[in-house]
Design a protein around this motif. Structure first.
Motif, PDB file in Angstrom:
ATOM      1  N   ALA A   1      17.840  29.880  48.550  1.00  0.00           N
ATOM      2  CA  ALA A   1      18.628  28.956  47.728  1.00  0.00           C
ATOM      3  C   ALA A   1      19.899  29.651  47.243  1.00  0.00           C
ATOM      4  O   ALA A   1      20.997  29.121  47.382  1.00  0.00           O
ATOM      5  CB  ALA A   1      17.791  28.465  46.542  1.00  0.00           C
ATOM      6  N   GLN A   2      19.741  30.861  46.717  1.00  0.00           N
ATOM      7  CA  GLN A   2      20.906  31.603  46.208  1.00  0.00           C
ATOM      8  C   GLN A   2      21.963  31.772  47.304  1.00  0.00           C
ATOM      9  O   GLN A   2      23.160  31.612  47.048  1.00  0.00           O
ATOM     10  CB  GLN A   2      20.451  32.960  45.642  1.00  0.00           C
ATOM     11  CG  GLN A   2      21.544  33.980  45.387  1.00  0.00           C
ATOM     12  CD  GLN A   2      22.612  33.536  44.393  1.00  0.00           C
ATOM     13  OE1 GLN A   2      22.367  32.675  43.543  1.00  0.00           O
ATOM     14  NE2 GLN A   2      23.816  34.085  44.520  1.00  0.00           N
ATOM     15  N   ASP A   3      21.531  32.055  48.522  1.00  0.00           N
ATOM     16  CA  ASP A   3      22.502  32.263  49.616  1.00  0.00           C
ATOM     17  C   ASP A   3      23.355  31.012  49.832  1.00  0.00           C
ATOM     18  O   ASP A   3      24.573  31.107  49.995  1.00  0.00           O
ATOM     19  CB  ASP A   3      21.771  32.605  50.928  1.00  0.00           C
ATOM     20  CG  ASP A   3      21.203  34.013  50.927  1.00  0.00           C
ATOM     21  OD1 ASP A   3      21.554  34.803  50.018  1.00  0.00           O
ATOM     22  OD2 ASP A   3      20.385  34.318  51.827  1.00  0.00           O
ATOM     23  N   VAL A   4      22.714  29.843  49.814  1.00  0.00           N
ATOM     24  CA  VAL A   4      23.480  28.610  50.050  1.00  0.00           C
ATOM     25  C   VAL A   4      24.362  28.305  48.830  1.00  0.00           C
ATOM     26  O   VAL A   4      25.522  27.905  48.974  1.00  0.00           O
ATOM     27  CB  VAL A   4      22.548  27.422  50.383  1.00  0.00           C
ATOM     28  CG1 VAL A   4      23.366  26.146  50.592  1.00  0.00           C
ATOM     29  CG2 VAL A   4      21.711  27.726  51.622  1.00  0.00           C
ATOM     30  N   HIS A   5      23.820  28.515  47.628  1.00  0.00           N
ATOM     31  CA  HIS A   5      24.627  28.255  46.420  1.00  0.00           C
ATOM     32  C   HIS A   5      25.872  29.153  46.404  1.00  0.00           C
ATOM     33  O   HIS A   5      26.964  28.709  46.076  1.00  0.00           O
ATOM     34  CB  HIS A   5      23.781  28.495  45.163  1.00  0.00           C
ATOM     35  CG  HIS A   5      22.812  27.393  44.880  1.00  0.00           C
ATOM     36  ND1 HIS A   5      22.700  26.785  43.651  1.00  0.00           N
ATOM     37  CD2 HIS A   5      21.917  26.761  45.676  1.00  0.00           C
ATOM     38  CE1 HIS A   5      21.771  25.846  43.706  1.00  0.00           C
ATOM     39  NE2 HIS A   5      21.271  25.823  44.918  1.00  0.00           N
ATOM     40  N   LYS A   6      25.676  30.409  46.780  1.00  0.00           N
ATOM     41  CA  LYS A   6      26.802  31.347  46.810  1.00  0.00           C
ATOM     42  C   LYS A   6      27.821  30.911  47.869  1.00  0.00           C
ATOM     43  O   LYS A   6      29.041  30.931  47.620  1.00  0.00           O
ATOM     44  CB  LYS A   6      26.263  32.764  47.107  1.00  0.00           C
ATOM     45  CG  LYS A   6      27.306  33.817  47.360  1.00  0.00           C
ATOM     46  CD  LYS A   6      27.902  34.309  46.038  1.00  0.00           C
ATOM     47  CE  LYS A   6      28.737  35.570  46.189  1.00  0.00           C
ATOM     48  NZ  LYS A   6      29.910  35.417  47.048  1.00  0.00           N
ATOM     49  N   ALA A   7      27.304  30.504  49.025  1.00  0.00           N
ATOM     50  CA  ALA A   7      28.204  30.053  50.097  1.00  0.00           C
ATOM     51  C   ALA A   7      29.001  28.831  49.636  1.00  0.00           C
ATOM     52  O   ALA A   7      30.194  28.704  49.924  1.00  0.00           O
ATOM     53  CB  ALA A   7      27.396  29.731  51.353  1.00  0.00           C
ATOM     54  N   LEU A   8      28.332  27.943  48.894  1.00  0.00           N
ATOM     55  CA  LEU A   8      29.035  26.753  48.388  1.00  0.00           C
ATOM     56  C   LEU A   8      30.107  27.154  47.374  1.00  0.00           C
ATOM     57  O   LEU A   8      31.224  26.638  47.400  1.00  0.00           O
ATOM     58  CB  LEU A   8      28.036  25.798  47.723  1.00  0.00           C
ATOM     59  CG  LEU A   8      27.247  24.910  48.688  1.00  0.00           C
ATOM     60  CD1 LEU A   8      26.039  24.298  47.980  1.00  0.00           C
ATOM     61  CD2 LEU A   8      28.147  23.807  49.259  1.00  0.00           C
ATOM     62  N   ARG A   9      29.764  28.084  46.511  1.00  0.00           N
ATOM     63  CA  ARG A   9      30.748  28.502  45.505  1.00  0.00           C
ATOM     64  C   ARG A   9      31.959  29.156  46.199  1.00  0.00           C
ATOM     65  O   ARG A   9      33.102  28.889  45.833  1.00  0.00           O
ATOM     66  CB  ARG A   9      30.102  29.443  44.479  1.00  0.00           C
ATOM     67  CG  ARG A   9      30.738  29.303  43.096  1.00  0.00           C
ATOM     68  CD  ARG A   9      30.024  30.096  42.017  1.00  0.00           C
ATOM     69  NE  ARG A   9      28.695  29.644  41.669  1.00  0.00           N
ATOM     70  CZ  ARG A   9      28.423  28.533  40.990  1.00  0.00           C
ATOM     71  NH1 ARG A   9      29.384  27.722  40.593  1.00  0.00           N
ATOM     72  NH2 ARG A   9      27.168  28.186  40.727  1.00  0.00           N
TER      73      ARG A   9
ATOM     74  N   SER B   1      39.570  25.506  44.322  1.00  0.00           N
ATOM     75  CA  SER B   1      40.263  26.504  43.501  1.00  0.00           C
ATOM     76  C   SER B   1      39.235  27.460  42.911  1.00  0.00           C
ATOM     77  O   SER B   1      38.043  27.140  42.829  1.00  0.00           O
ATOM     78  CB  SER B   1      41.031  25.828  42.347  1.00  0.00           C
ATOM     79  OG  SER B   1      40.102  25.341  41.394  1.00  0.00           O
ATOM     80  N   ALA B   2      39.717  28.611  42.486  1.00  0.00           N
ATOM     81  CA  ALA B   2      38.822  29.590  41.862  1.00  0.00           C
ATOM     82  C   ALA B   2      38.227  29.021  40.576  1.00  0.00           C
ATOM     83  O   ALA B   2      37.060  29.261  40.253  1.00  0.00           O
ATOM     84  CB  ALA B   2      39.582  30.879  41.570  1.00  0.00           C
ATOM     85  N   GLU B   3      39.027  28.226  39.850  1.00  0.00           N
ATOM     86  CA  GLU B   3      38.550  27.655  38.578  1.00  0.00           C
ATOM     87  C   GLU B   3      37.377  26.704  38.828  1.00  0.00           C
ATOM     88  O   GLU B   3      36.356  26.769  38.149  1.00  0.00           O
ATOM     89  CB  GLU B   3      39.677  26.886  37.865  1.00  0.00           C
ATOM     90  CG  GLU B   3      40.791  27.755  37.299  1.00  0.00           C
ATOM     91  CD  GLU B   3      41.693  28.349  38.371  1.00  0.00           C
ATOM     92  OE1 GLU B   3      41.865  27.710  39.439  1.00  0.00           O
ATOM     93  OE2 GLU B   3      42.205  29.458  38.163  1.00  0.00           O
ATOM     94  N   VAL B   4      37.553  25.811  39.798  1.00  0.00           N
ATOM     95  CA  VAL B   4      36.469  24.859  40.092  1.00  0.00           C
ATOM     96  C   VAL B   4      35.236  25.623  40.585  1.00  0.00           C
ATOM     97  O   VAL B   4      34.112  25.344  40.173  1.00  0.00           O
ATOM     98  CB  VAL B   4      36.929  23.788  41.115  1.00  0.00           C
ATOM     99  CG1 VAL B   4      35.748  22.955  41.595  1.00  0.00           C
ATOM    100  CG2 VAL B   4      37.988  22.881  40.496  1.00  0.00           C
ATOM    101  N   ALA B   5      35.450  26.602  41.446  1.00  0.00           N
ATOM    102  CA  ALA B   5      34.319  27.376  41.974  1.00  0.00           C
ATOM    103  C   ALA B   5      33.521  28.021  40.849  1.00  0.00           C
ATOM    104  O   ALA B   5      32.288  28.053  40.874  1.00  0.00           O
ATOM    105  CB  ALA B   5      34.824  28.443  42.932  1.00  0.00           C
ATOM    106  N   ASN B   6      34.239  28.499  39.852  1.00  0.00           N
ATOM    107  CA  ASN B   6      33.587  29.191  38.755  1.00  0.00           C
ATOM    108  C   ASN B   6      32.893  28.227  37.794  1.00  0.00           C
ATOM    109  O   ASN B   6      31.866  28.540  37.206  1.00  0.00           O
ATOM    110  CB  ASN B   6      34.640  30.011  37.998  1.00  0.00           C
ATOM    111  CG  ASN B   6      33.981  30.937  37.006  1.00  0.00           C
ATOM    112  OD1 ASN B   6      32.999  31.594  37.342  1.00  0.00           O
ATOM    113  ND2 ASN B   6      34.511  30.963  35.788  1.00  0.00           N
ATOM    114  N   ALA B   7      33.445  27.025  37.668  1.00  0.00           N
ATOM    115  CA  ALA B   7      32.935  26.094  36.656  1.00  0.00           C
ATOM    116  C   ALA B   7      31.874  25.134  37.186  1.00  0.00           C
ATOM    117  O   ALA B   7      31.026  24.669  36.426  1.00  0.00           O
ATOM    118  CB  ALA B   7      34.108  25.278  36.089  1.00  0.00           C
ATOM    119  N   ILE B   8      31.910  24.836  38.475  1.00  0.00           N
ATOM    120  CA  ILE B   8      31.039  23.750  38.949  1.00  0.00           C
ATOM    121  C   ILE B   8      29.572  24.185  38.934  1.00  0.00           C
ATOM    122  O   ILE B   8      29.234  25.317  39.290  1.00  0.00           O
ATOM    123  CB  ILE B   8      31.458  23.249  40.354  1.00  0.00           C
ATOM    124  CG1 ILE B   8      30.764  21.909  40.632  1.00  0.00           C
ATOM    125  CG2 ILE B   8      31.166  24.276  41.453  1.00  0.00           C
ATOM    126  CD1 ILE B   8      31.469  21.044  41.640  1.00  0.00           C
TER     127      ILE B   8
END
Ligand code: PGA
Length: 247
Positions: A180-188, A196-203
């Motif tokens: 799960a972490q691998d896919v979540h990280k890939a999505l981020r 954007s970096a902001e959206v990646a960090n906040a979503i």
């Protein structure tokens, strides 16, 4: 990190007034971690009842809505109707909507955009089938599903992504915390590159698929897992333990 943990219950097509009263009773007695946002996804006919009777710290979501304000769309529910009941959330693009009801990436994206423009918060579901995972297509599939939404919206602040591998839904086969972490990280990383970096960090990215009181703590301790979307276990008192996974 600063992302608020968010746990959704997806009741699917389950419940009766009697069963809902039991669920509301365990939600009321909790106690529910105040640092976690809790949202229950309720069948349309019970939305008003649950909205009226749920404790104030539990938000209510519809499990679907249409992409039009009103009109000749027999059987559908509009975002305006949800707002009229005080319902502020909707789950869209669940794999059962995609697979059983034939909803396309594009239709789901249109619904997400319309719901957001009507002031709803959206839990947008994505995830690969077993066949796709075995073919090494997991990332391609979740990126494609996310891109379809990105083509239609600009503002991600009211979107929660639910990553739900289809092979893990209702099967008792949970993705391992690492899978799960691998896919979540890939999505981020995808958000960082494509939005954007902001959206990646906040979503916030929830994991869904056979989450239980027993496996939620380890899943919830992964750095890119920001909550859960819970099916079967959201009908049971163990949902309280899942809400409190980060405590
Ligand atoms: P499950 O369902 O927890 O019963 O696997 C999850 C979901 O469909 O959201």
């Amino acid at each position: 990190m600063g992302r608020k943990f968010v746990v959704g219950g997806n009741w699917k097509m389950n419940g009766s007034k009697a069963q809902i009263n039991d669920i509301l009773a365990f939600l009321k007695s909790g106690p529910l971690n105040q640092d976690t946002e809790v949202v229950v996804g309720v069948p349309a006919v019970y939305l008003d009842y649950v909205k009226t009777n749920a404790p104030a710290n539990v938000e209510v979501a519809a499990q679907n809505c249409y992409k039009a304000e009103k009109g000749a769309f027999t059987g559908e529910t509009s975002p305006a109707m949800l707002k009229d009941l005080g319902v502020n959330w909707v789950i869209l693009g669940h794999s059962e909507r995609r697979q059983i009801f034939g909803e396309s990436d594009e239709l789901i994206a249109e619904k997400v955009a319309f719901a957001l423009s009507n002031g709803l918060k959206v839990i947008a579901c994505i995830g690969e089938t077993l066949q796709e995972r075995e073919a090494g297509q997991t990332e391609a599939v979740v990126f494609r599903q996310t891109q379809a939404i990105a083509d239609k919206i600009q503002d991600w602040s009211n979107v929660v992504i639910a990553y739900e591998p289809v092979w893990a839904i209702g099967t008792g086969k949970t993705a391992s915390p690492q899978q799960a972490q691998d896919v979540h990280k890939a999505l981020r990383d995808w958000f960082s590159k494509n939005i954007s970096a902001e959206v990646a960090n906040a979503i916030r990215i929830q994991y869904g698929g056979s989450v239980t009181g027993a496996n939620c703590k380890e899943l919830g301790s992964q750095p890119d897992i920001d909550g859960f979307l819970v099916g079967g276990a959201s009908l049971k008192p163990e949902f309280v333990n899942i809400v409190n996974a980060r405590q």
